[in-house]
Scaffold this active site. Structure first.
Site, PDB file in Angstrom:
ATOM      1  N   CYS A 130       0.815  -1.218   0.000  1.00 49.35           N
ATOM      2  CA  CYS A 130       0.000   0.000   0.000  1.00 49.35           C
ATOM      3  C   CYS A 130       0.852   1.273   0.000  1.00 49.35           C
ATOM      4  O   CYS A 130       1.459   1.600  -1.010  1.00 49.35           O
ATOM      5  CB  CYS A 130      -0.983  -0.052   1.180  1.00 49.35           C
ATOM      6  SG  CYS A 130      -2.364   1.033   0.950  1.00 49.35           S
ATOM      7  N   HIS A 163      -3.342  -5.623   2.518  1.00 45.79           N
ATOM      8  CA  HIS A 163      -2.953  -5.719   3.926  1.00 45.79           C
ATOM      9  C   HIS A 163      -3.538  -7.012   4.489  1.00 45.79           C
ATOM     10  O   HIS A 163      -4.116  -7.812   3.751  1.00 45.79           O
ATOM     11  CB  HIS A 163      -3.610  -4.571   4.726  1.00 45.79           C
ATOM     12  CG  HIS A 163      -3.047  -3.225   4.464  1.00 45.79           C
ATOM     13  ND1 HIS A 163      -1.809  -2.815   4.932  1.00 45.79           N
ATOM     14  CD2 HIS A 163      -3.563  -2.175   3.794  1.00 45.79           C
ATOM     15  CE1 HIS A 163      -1.608  -1.558   4.568  1.00 45.79           C
ATOM     16  NE2 HIS A 163      -2.644  -1.145   3.887  1.00 45.79           N
TER      17      HIS A 163
HETATM   18  N1  GLN Z   1      -1.993   6.916   2.533  1.00 43.92           N
HETATM   19  C1  GLN Z   1      -2.130   6.022   1.385  1.00 43.92           C
HETATM   20  C2  GLN Z   1      -3.565   5.994   0.835  1.00 43.92           C
HETATM   21  O1  GLN Z   1      -4.486   6.334   1.536  1.00 43.92           O
HETATM   22  C3  GLN Z   1      -1.729   4.605   1.780  1.00 43.92           C
HETATM   23  C4  GLN Z   1      -2.652   3.990   2.832  1.00 43.92           C
HETATM   24  C5  GLN Z   1      -2.156   2.645   3.337  1.00 43.92           C
HETATM   25  O2  GLN Z   1      -0.956   2.376   3.365  1.00 43.92           O
HETATM   26  N2  GLN Z   1      -3.128   1.786   3.796  1.00 43.92           N
HETATM   27  O3  GLN Z   1      -3.738   5.557  -0.299  1.00 43.92           O
END
Ligand code: GLN
Length: 244
Positions: free
Chosen positions: A96, A195
């Site tokens: 992510c 995740h």
């Molecule tokens: N801040 C980034 C987004 O919202 C990554 C979020 C994350 O790592 N879950 O896309």
């Protein structure tokens, strides 16, 4: 025949900042799947201010925009070293927010664009809604040919050039909710929005990373001993196709 002593080294990049939704589970999986096979693991945690040294596997988790901002500056300082590592076939996995920083840039909402390290030919822009939920995606070079996980991001990632999708969406949104792609691969650099954490529920992908890391270190393909993945794969299969 004498058992061959094998070793791989793993770096966890900025776990104090990018470790959202249990991404540490990916490190635990890599370590345990090596140890269960008698493969020695050298492990290093890299924090802000540390210089990144040579490893076989580099892992970076996800995080909110603020944490990404802090890490982006540090990663950018080491861009040429990490690019050399990529070109020596080191294995990278970004989840992510970490994945987003593998590209050319991440443009958050109403904030400065964050420079990525361009390990991949991709870029990310914040979308106007969050993608939250379970994901199933088809991956064509592994068995089982599915990846499962949980996504929570507003970033929309677009792939270009030689950077190809890691998998194709069956359930969920993936890279941008439009082109039905999930994650990316260039050389041995992998990114995913999954995740959950990702590797415990996708042991076949964890083993693929370990095989690539051994090949990078020893210059030859070294088959891995089979493990009893009954529990891991029943968890995986229970999530395939689930959207809730
Ligand atoms: N801040 C980034 C987004 O919202 C990554 C979020 C994350 O790592 N879950 O896309």
């Amino acid at each position: 025949m004498e058992e061959r002593h094998l070793k791989i080294s793993i770096a966890h990049l900025y776990p104090k900042l990018l470790n959202l939704y249990g991404d540490i589970g990916n490190i635990i999986t890599l370590k345990k799947r090596c140890e269960w096979r008698g493969i020695e693991v050298e492990f290093e945690e890299i924090n802000i201010g540390d210089s990144i040294k040579e490893h076989d596997i580099y892992f970076i988790g996800g995080g909110q925009d603020k944490q990404q901002e802090e890490v982006a500056g540090e990663l950018y300082k080491q861009k040429s070293f990490l690019t050399d590592e990529r070109d020596k076939n080191a294995v990278f996995l970004g989840i992510c927010g970490g994945y987003q920083l593998f590209g050319h840039y991440y443009q958050p909402h109403n904030k400065e664009k964050l420079n990525g390290i361009s390990l991949m030919d991709s870029y990310t822009v914040a979308g106007d809604k969050r993608f939250i939920g379970n994901v199933t995606a088809n991956i064509d070079f592994l068995t089982p040919n599915t990846l499962v996980g949980f996504e929570n991001h507003s970033g929309l990632t677009y792939l270009q050039g030689e950077t190809k999708p890691l998998a194709h969406i069956v359930v969920g949104n993936g890279n941008n909710g439009k082109d039905k792609t999930e994650g990316a691969r260039y050389k041995n650099v992998f990114g995913t929005y999954l995740h959950g954490s990702f590797l415990p529920k996708n042991p076949h992908f964890a083993d693929y990373m370990i095989e690539l890391a051994l090949e990078k270190r020893y210059g030859e393909k070294i088959p891995l001993a089979q493990l009893d993945d009954t529990i891991e794969l029943s968890t995986h299969n229970s999530l395939v196709g689930k959207s809730y």
